[in-house]
Design an enzyme around this catalytic site. Sequence first.
Site, PDB file in Angstrom:
ATOM      1  CG  HIS A 128     -51.202  37.046 -59.705  1.00  0.00           C
ATOM      2  ND1 HIS A 128     -50.613  37.645 -58.624  1.00  0.00           N
ATOM      3  CD2 HIS A 128     -52.356  37.725 -59.927  1.00  0.00           C
ATOM      4  CE1 HIS A 128     -51.367  38.639 -58.195  1.00  0.00           C
ATOM      5  NE2 HIS A 128     -52.438  38.706 -58.970  1.00  0.00           N
ATOM      6  CB  CYS A 140     -55.786  38.174 -59.159  1.00  0.00           C
ATOM      7  SG  CYS A 140     -55.718  39.066 -60.716  1.00  0.00           S
TER       8      CYS A 140
END
Length: 168
Positions: A128, A140
Amino acid sequence: MTPEDLVLTPRGLRVHGRLIACSIGRGGITATKREGDGATPAGMHQIVGLLYRSDRIAQPAPWARPIRPGELWSDDPEDPAYNTLVRTPHRFSHERLRRSDRLYDLVLLTDWNWPHAEPGRGSAIFLHRWRKPGRPTEGCIAMSAGNLRWVAQRARPGTRLIVPLLAA
């Protein structure tokens, strides 16, 4: 490895001959990922989904799916739907996919601990947008909005994400 693979290196994410600056989890890279440790899991993962905010950006690829109002991602190991997309109302701990900030305007989903999640082994390992360059994530891989869009336009379901244990 192929040119289409997303390969995390100490200098960034390598894909299609490009090296893209990115951030990883505040806990570094781990072979023993646990919920809440802030680490990015090592291994060979696959891209299994592409979500985007259709009210904010254009569809990045034909296979991308809009994030709908009320969609969440379960991050509660006690939840029978742990590490899957769920909808409001949802009584277990979760992340909102339609955020007020822009971090999840475009999200590549990985197959980390999915589709048959082991409770506590980690959830919501996405690619992301980053908050700012170099700022770590909760596990992430994050990058600039422009680079994320470039990656999303080239990725396909099944694209490999390779995270070597010593990449950090």
